[in-house]
Design a protein around this motif. Structure first.
Motif, PDB file in Angstrom:
ATOM      1  N   TYR A   1     -16.254  30.726 -30.646  1.00 25.34           N
ATOM      2  CA  TYR A   1     -16.291  29.559 -31.528  1.00 25.34           C
ATOM      3  C   TYR A   1     -17.562  29.597 -32.372  1.00 25.34           C
ATOM      4  CZ  TYR A   1     -17.101  24.755 -32.958  1.00 25.34           C
ATOM      5  OH  TYR A   1     -17.369  23.636 -33.695  1.00 25.34           O
TER       6      TYR A   1
ATOM      7  N   ILE B   1     -15.215  29.133 -41.806  1.00 24.12           N
ATOM      8  CA  ILE B   1     -14.757  29.591 -40.492  1.00 24.12           C
ATOM      9  C   ILE B   1     -13.588  30.552 -40.665  1.00 24.12           C
ATOM     10  CG2 ILE B   1     -15.460  27.447 -39.385  1.00 24.12           C
ATOM     11  CD1 ILE B   1     -12.396  26.796 -39.210  1.00 24.12           C
ATOM     12  N   GLU B   2     -13.323  31.316 -39.601  1.00 23.02           N
ATOM     13  CA  GLU B   2     -12.109  32.133 -39.567  1.00 23.02           C
ATOM     14  C   GLU B   2     -10.991  31.270 -38.978  1.00 23.02           C
ATOM     15  OE1 GLU B   2     -10.885  36.639 -38.394  1.00 23.02           O
ATOM     16  OE2 GLU B   2     -12.060  35.566 -36.906  1.00 23.02           O
ATOM     17  N   LEU B   3      -9.911  31.142 -39.722  1.00 25.99           N
ATOM     18  CA  LEU B   3      -8.800  30.315 -39.259  1.00 25.99           C
ATOM     19  C   LEU B   3      -7.965  31.082 -38.229  1.00 25.99           C
ATOM     20  CD1 LEU B   3      -7.713  28.897 -42.725  1.00 25.99           C
ATOM     21  CD2 LEU B   3      -8.842  27.626 -40.893  1.00 25.99           C
ATOM     22  N   GLY B   4      -7.217  30.302 -37.438  1.00 30.61           N
ATOM     23  CA  GLY B   4      -6.402  30.911 -36.392  1.00 30.61           C
ATOM     24  C   GLY B   4      -5.254  31.748 -36.922  1.00 30.61           C
TER      25      GLY B   4
ATOM     26  N   VAL C   1     -12.296  29.807 -28.958  1.00 24.73           N
ATOM     27  CA  VAL C   1     -11.378  29.106 -29.871  1.00 24.73           C
ATOM     28  C   VAL C   1     -10.023  28.866 -29.212  1.00 24.73           C
ATOM     29  CG1 VAL C   1     -12.505  30.072 -31.902  1.00 24.73           C
ATOM     30  CG2 VAL C   1     -10.536  31.268 -30.914  1.00 24.73           C
TER      31      VAL C   1
ATOM     32  N   TYR D   1      -8.999  26.728 -35.938  1.00 24.63           N
ATOM     33  CA  TYR D   1      -9.497  28.085 -35.688  1.00 24.63           C
ATOM     34  C   TYR D   1      -8.817  28.725 -34.481  1.00 24.63           C
ATOM     35  CZ  TYR D   1     -12.300  24.776 -32.999  1.00 24.63           C
ATOM     36  OH  TYR D   1     -12.685  23.726 -32.208  1.00 24.63           O
ATOM     37  N   SER D   2      -7.900  28.026 -33.822  1.00 22.71           N
ATOM     38  CA  SER D   2      -7.214  28.571 -32.642  1.00 22.71           C
ATOM     39  C   SER D   2      -6.063  29.462 -33.088  1.00 22.71           C
ATOM     40  CB  SER D   2      -6.691  27.420 -31.778  1.00 22.71           C
ATOM     41  OG  SER D   2      -7.738  26.542 -31.423  1.00 22.71           O
TER      42      SER D   2
ATOM     43  N   GLU E   1      -3.958  26.538 -38.417  1.00 24.08           N
ATOM     44  CA  GLU E   1      -4.828  26.530 -39.603  1.00 24.08           C
ATOM     45  C   GLU E   1      -5.169  25.109 -40.054  1.00 24.08           C
ATOM     46  OE1 GLU E   1      -2.404  28.469 -42.809  1.00 24.08           O
ATOM     47  OE2 GLU E   1      -0.881  28.247 -41.247  1.00 24.08           O
TER      48      GLU E   1
END
Lengths: 297, 332
Positions: A61, A71-74, A123, A131-132, A136
């Motif tokens: 996370y 952030i990097e999205l899921g 995450v 982010y999981s 998104e």
């Protein structure tokens, strides 16, 4: 990347969820069981995403979005987005175990990520966050994702994108007024690029839908808002896939009401009637049964 | 004050011109299109005008989805509907993911004759508590004219209390984002006014200055971020402290923002607050509410200055410059 039959995939989703239940001693298991078949049909026979080289292993996370931090999205599990690829908006965040399991089973999420479930600093949130894996949007408050998906599908329509938009809802979520605001706007803008699947497992947090809030003629409600509707056996993979892949209506979004059961593949759980939302602890008999069902898998 | 120019429907025209070469800009309306200065855009760019019906919760969520897909959504409705009815959607679909969405909020404070259902007297308090949010107000012609250009540099969401209809041109040039505008410099007392209160504060300050008081008067248009060391220095150096005057409850808005900054800097001066006291108001004209039911008028400010300084200035209402009548702002 995935050579399993849809039935095998559905079984693996349920098995992975039960393994998590055994590891953690608690689980939102029934949502995984009721949604396993539709998720298998979607991932095996419907959704078109970018290919990825290897299963995604989430980074720790890293914070929420701010002006100084992206952030990097899921949806990293789906590879690169593109106007021709499908979108899959999975609304009920408490079904996260089902989605994580499905993604791992089809080779989009590293199996080891499942071991991080619910752990601080990861995450792999119990309530799926943006982010999981597979997520998104923030949807922890029910019906929130439906409006965001409506806006996204409208932008796709304005842009002329060919990718479809799939939206997965729980039946309890249909209590929310916002759900119907979003549905009416989908019809108003002729968003026939949307297909909604509703997991009609008949139960919500406290007890049955019948007891908590009646959903009289749910299909009729969607139809009354202009949707093209179908009621299907929620375990019929072929029927779900065929309806998801059917030619869009000239104007209306499509809704599949998937009739399911919270104890799908684990009949012993039926004894918990009417509380299936979250299982905080399992009986010795249930544990033994899950050990048997997951043995050698 | 009598020669102050009045301009009409500024935002409506500015928005049409600004959006011309920006195809990603879309405007969302909850069935209050003409009332929210959006009639020109709707007529000029019908394919980019998105009618969302009387359904604010979905409108805010949809704006988040549109922004995520690369559009630049402008959302138009009244302040109470944005900040009360659809607050959770505003937070989860827009603020939390830091979406580039512009929330254009109308009839804020007491600028609606429709009563407490339409009077956003708490919106600054609500919006300034939201992470990622920029909170500003444009009720002067120069501010409205400057807003769109200034907004281009802000990637996250903006909540703007926007003036509509006939607006006064109080200032000569565009504001500086994040800083208050110094109207008079002085050392006895600081007056920090915002929104439609500033024109009343200007009347009072002119009369007080004529009586020999040295007033440091600033107009505040940016609530968040609020990074105004010059104002804090003026307060610290003042003889009698500071009076805030706002079109908002006296708790949670400008007065509270100033209090926060004074306390964290250890500025030990008194703060006096004018605005809407701790109550809901009722359906009446803006002018009536300003003059009779709130501290948003020149005579109330003079009384507060007398309380703060312990002096009596002998100023009567007939001694003041003429008012700017604000009732042209009305309409539900």
């Amino acid at each position: 990347m995935n050579k399993k039959t849809t039935a095998e995939l559905a079984l693996e989703i349920r098995t992975l969820a039960m393994k998590q239940a055994l590891r953690e001693g608690a689980c939102a298991l029934c949502q995984c069981l009721s949604s396993s078949d539709a998720l298998a049909a979607l991932f095996n026979d419907v959704l078109k995403f970018d290919t990825i080289d290897k299963p995604w292993m989430p980074k720790p996370y890293s914070g929420v979005p701010t002006k100084d931090h992206e952030i990097e999205l899921g949806i990293a599990v789906y590879g690169e987005p593109g106007p021709a690829f499908d979108k899959f908006f999975f609304c009920p965040p408490h079904y996260s175990t089902a989605l994580y399991s499905a993604l791992a089973a089809v080779g989009r999420l590293d199996m080891d990520a499942l071991l991080m479930f619910g752990k601080d600093g990861t995450v792999m949130s119990e309530n799926g966050e943006m982010y999981s894996p597979g997520f998104e949007f923030a949807s922890g408050s029910l019906a929130q994702m439906t409006s965001q998906a409506m806006g996204y599908a409208l932008a796709r329509k304005l842009n002329g994108d060919t990718g479809r938009v799939f939206l997965y809802l729980g039946d309890g979520e249909c209590d929310e007024g916002q759900t119907w605001e979003a549905i009416q706007a989908m019809y108003h803008y002729g968003l026939n690029n949307i297909t909604i699947l509703v997991d009609c497992n008949g139960y919500q947090c406290d007890a049955s839908c019948e007891e908590i809030m009646k959903k009289h003629d749910l299909e009729g409600r969607f139809k009354g808002f202009g949707m093209r509707t179908f009621t299907v056996d929620g375990t019929d993979h072929a029927a779900i896939a065929a309806l998801c892949n059917t030619t869009p209506d000239p104007h209306a979004p499509t809704v599949l009401l998937c009739n399911t059961k919270p104890w799908r593949g684990f009949e012993m759980l039926q004894a918990r009637e009417p509380r299936f939302h979250y299982i905080p602890s399992f009986t010795p008999e249930e544990i033994a049964c899950m050990q048997e069902l997951t043995a050698d898998k | 004050m009598n020669n102050i120019a009045i301009e009409r429907n500024i935002f409506d025209r500015e928005f049409v011109a600004w959006a011309k070469d920006k195809p990603d800009v879309v405007a969302l309306s909850a069935d209050l299109t003409r009332q929210c200065e959006l009639g020109g855009f709707a007529a000029t760019y019908p394919e980019r005008f998105l009618s969302m019906g009387i359904a604010e919760q979905n409108m805010l969520g949809a704006a988040g989805g549109l922004a995520y897909a690369g559009k630049l959504p402008f959302v138009f409705t009244y302040g109470t509907f944005l900040t009360r009815r659809a607050l959770e959607q505003l937070q989860l679909a827009i603020a939390l993911p830091n979406r580039k969405v512009r929330l254009i909020s109308f009839v804020c404070g007491i600028c609606s004759p429709a009563g407490p259902t339409h009077q956003a007297i708490d919106d600054v308090n609500i919006m300034r508590a939201i992470p990622n949010m920029t909170v500003v107000e444009c009720v002067d012609a120069t501010e409205v004219r400057a807003f769109l250009k200034m907004s281009e540099d802000i990637e996250g969401p903006i909540y703007v209390r926007m003036g509509r209809g006939a607006l006064p041109k109080l200032f000569p040039d565009a504001p500086v984002w994040g800083k208050s505008r110094v109207l008079t410099e002085g050392s006895d007392i600081v007056v920090a006014s915002a929104s439609i209160c500033t024109q009343e504060a200007m009347r009072a300050v002119a009369a007080l200055t004529a009586k020999g008081l040295s007033v440091h008067h600033v107009h505040v248009a940016s609530y968040r971020p609020f990074d105004d060391e010059a104002l804090m220095t003026a307060i610290a150096n003042s003889k009698y402290g500071v009076i805030s005057m706002e079109n908002h409850l006296t708790t949670g808005g400008l007065g509270s923002i100033i209090a926060d900054h004074m306390v964290t800097r250890g500025i030990g001066k008194k703060l006096y607050r004018l605005g809407v006291e701790d109550q809901y108001l009722h359906a009446a004209s803006t002018h009536y509410l300003m003059m009779h039911e709130t501290g948003m008028n020149a005579m109330a400010l003079i009384q507060k200055v007398e309380e703060a300084t312990g002096q009596s200035f002998g100023i009567e209402s007939q001694d003041l410059d003429a008012e700017i009548q604000l009732d042209v702002l009305g309409g539900c």
